[in-house]
Design an enzyme around this catalytic site. Structure first.
Site, PDB file in Angstrom:
ATOM      1  N   PRO A   6       0.819  -0.947   0.095  1.00 49.48           N
ATOM      2  CA  PRO A   6      -0.207   0.173  -0.435  1.00 49.48           C
ATOM      3  C   PRO A   6       0.914   1.527  -0.016  1.00 49.48           C
ATOM      4  CG  PRO A   6      -0.968  -1.472   1.843  1.00 49.48           C
ATOM      5  CD  PRO A   6       0.561  -2.415   0.804  1.00 49.48           C
ATOM      6  N   LYS A   7       2.127   1.135   0.703  1.00 47.31           N
ATOM      7  CA  LYS A   7       2.741   2.493   1.295  1.00 47.31           C
ATOM      8  C   LYS A   7       3.636   2.744  -0.550  1.00 47.31           C
ATOM      9  CE  LYS A   7       6.273   5.452   2.017  1.00 47.31           C
ATOM     10  NZ  LYS A   7       7.460   5.354   1.907  1.00 47.31           N
ATOM     11  N   VAL A   8       3.748   1.565  -0.932  1.00 46.48           N
ATOM     12  CA  VAL A   8       4.829   1.975  -2.744  1.00 46.48           C
ATOM     13  C   VAL A   8       4.369   2.257  -2.990  1.00 46.48           C
ATOM     14  CG1 VAL A   8       6.469   0.739  -4.514  1.00 46.48           C
ATOM     15  CG2 VAL A   8       6.711   0.377  -0.961  1.00 46.48           C
ATOM     16  N   ASP A  28       0.391   3.823  -2.913  1.00 39.80           N
ATOM     17  CA  ASP A  28       0.408   5.359  -3.615  1.00 39.80           C
ATOM     18  C   ASP A  28       1.601   6.425  -3.470  1.00 39.80           C
ATOM     19  OD1 ASP A  28      -2.245   5.453  -2.643  1.00 39.80           O
ATOM     20  OD2 ASP A  28      -1.980   4.862  -0.079  1.00 39.80           O
ATOM     21  N   CYS A  29       3.014   5.426  -2.986  1.00 40.72           N
ATOM     22  CA  CYS A  29       4.155   6.842  -3.573  1.00 40.72           C
ATOM     23  C   CYS A  29       4.218   7.138  -5.215  1.00 40.72           C
ATOM     24  CB  CYS A  29       5.284   6.012  -3.110  1.00 40.72           C
ATOM     25  SG  CYS A  29       6.030   6.648  -1.438  1.00 40.72           S
TER      26      CYS A  29
END
Length: 328
Positions: free
Chosen positions: A250-252, A254-255
């Site tokens: 999820p974090k990657v 979104d980045c």
DNA sequence: TTACAGGAGCGAC
DNA sequence: GTCGCTCCTGTA
């Protein structure tokens, strides 16, 4: 040939700080090479490899940008300018953003710490994908060095009067590089000296266990994942498509949406442990919240401004000392 | 010297 | 769906 141009503050809305934007650790790309007051990078403009050098006179915020472009043939100034405006988020209206930030007492203080900071957009979305995968569980310094290493080893080399620069390698190149030194050794048929150092493999760039993810990602973007089409999908659709790539959580994801595609994906709210702690401190009395909840909270509360809010919160926390206090 | 930090994958429940 | 361990490297 050499083209010089300027971009003045009248051409965009709100302040702009070049140094902070380039050095803020956004995963669209490593920081540009800095020498003699100019930040430098090789950028593809209208299909032509151009060395773009940018300086913002003195340290004054909002000052005019001096730009020098070295390119193989003549290019329209407007085309170059549009490309640079896009990369540095100069089409984003920061006056509008600041009006929004001022409406929330928790966000208002971020303005003075981050004045002129903008989203640093990818000039090559594949580079952004690999940068973002490499950044997972890793310091900014480390992944910046890894990406620069990858470019030097496998990118196309271009020599300019002011130095040698490299493109980010195409997926078909990266998909076929050796993962680690053992694989590199197996591919060598020559008789090598005993103390030969194997340095032409992904792991030698410092990406660690992410090497296999990177190779797989490079394979996937040639087949089932079309990076060019992601920009036209709904946010949820693009997010779920990216999650299919190994090394992309999820974090990657979104980045990648935030820095790689910008515009339509302002509502992406990349959540790492720091954003989690900052949001918890500012909005939940320091109570521990799971990353998924933080993401949901950020997207619902900040809406179309979420991407900028996360950028501003992180840099505000870094510069104000909040981050240090959260470490204890 | 060893321990820990940092996202994502994966197997166990 | 959620928990807890593992991956690699830099830093303390």
């Amino acid at each position: 040939m050499k083209i010089t141009l300027k971009i003045s503050p009248e051409e965009y809305k709100g302040p702009f700080n070049l140094i902070n934007t380039i050095r803020s650790g956004q995963t669209s790309q490593p920081a540009w090479f800095y020498k003699d007051d100019y930040f430098r990078e090789l950028i593809n403009v209208a299909g032509k490899p151009c060395l773009v050098k940018i300086s913002q006179r003195s340290c004054k915020k909002d000052s005019t940008m001096d730009i020098v472009v070295e390119c193989p043939e003549n290019l329209e100034e407007d085309v170059i300018k549009a490309r640079i405006m896009e990369i540095f988020g100069l089409n984003d209206d920061l006056n509008d953003l600041y009006e929004y930030l001022r409406s929330d007492p928790m966000l208002e203080p971020t303005i003075k710490f981050c004045n002129g900071l903008r989203l640093f957009k990818a000039h090559d979305v594949f580079e952004c994908l690999i940068s973002s995968i490499s950044s997972a569980n890793c310091s900014i310094i480390r992944w910046n060095k890894a990406i620069k290493d990858i470019k030097m080893k496998w990118g196309d080399e271009y020599k300019f009067p002011s130095g040698t620069f490299y493109t980010f390698p195409k997926p078909e190149i990266l998909a076929n590089v050796p993962e680690h030194d053992l694989e590199e050794m197996q591919r060598c048929e020559d008789n090598l000296p005993e103390d030969f150092k194997f340095t032409n493999n992904l792991k030698s760039c410092g990406v660690g266990y992410r090497a296999k993810y990177i190779i797989k990602a490079a394979e996937m973007v040639q087949t089932e994942i079309e990076l060019d089409k992601l920009g036209n999908m709904s946010y949820e659709n693009a997010f779920n498509t990216l999650l299919k790539i190994p090394g992309v959580g999820p974090k990657v994801a979104d980045c990648i949406l935030c820095y790689g595609y910008g515009y339509g994906y302002g509502k992406a709210f990349p959540v790492d442990v720091w954003i989690g702690r900052i949001v918890s401190e500012l909005y939940f009395n320091g109570e521990e919240i799971k990353p998924q909840k933080v993401r949901q909270f950020g997207m619902e509360k900040f809406g179309e401004h979420a991407g900028y809010v996360q950028l501003y919160l992180f840099h505000y926390a870094r510069k104000s000392g909040l981050l240090d206090s959260l470490k204890k």
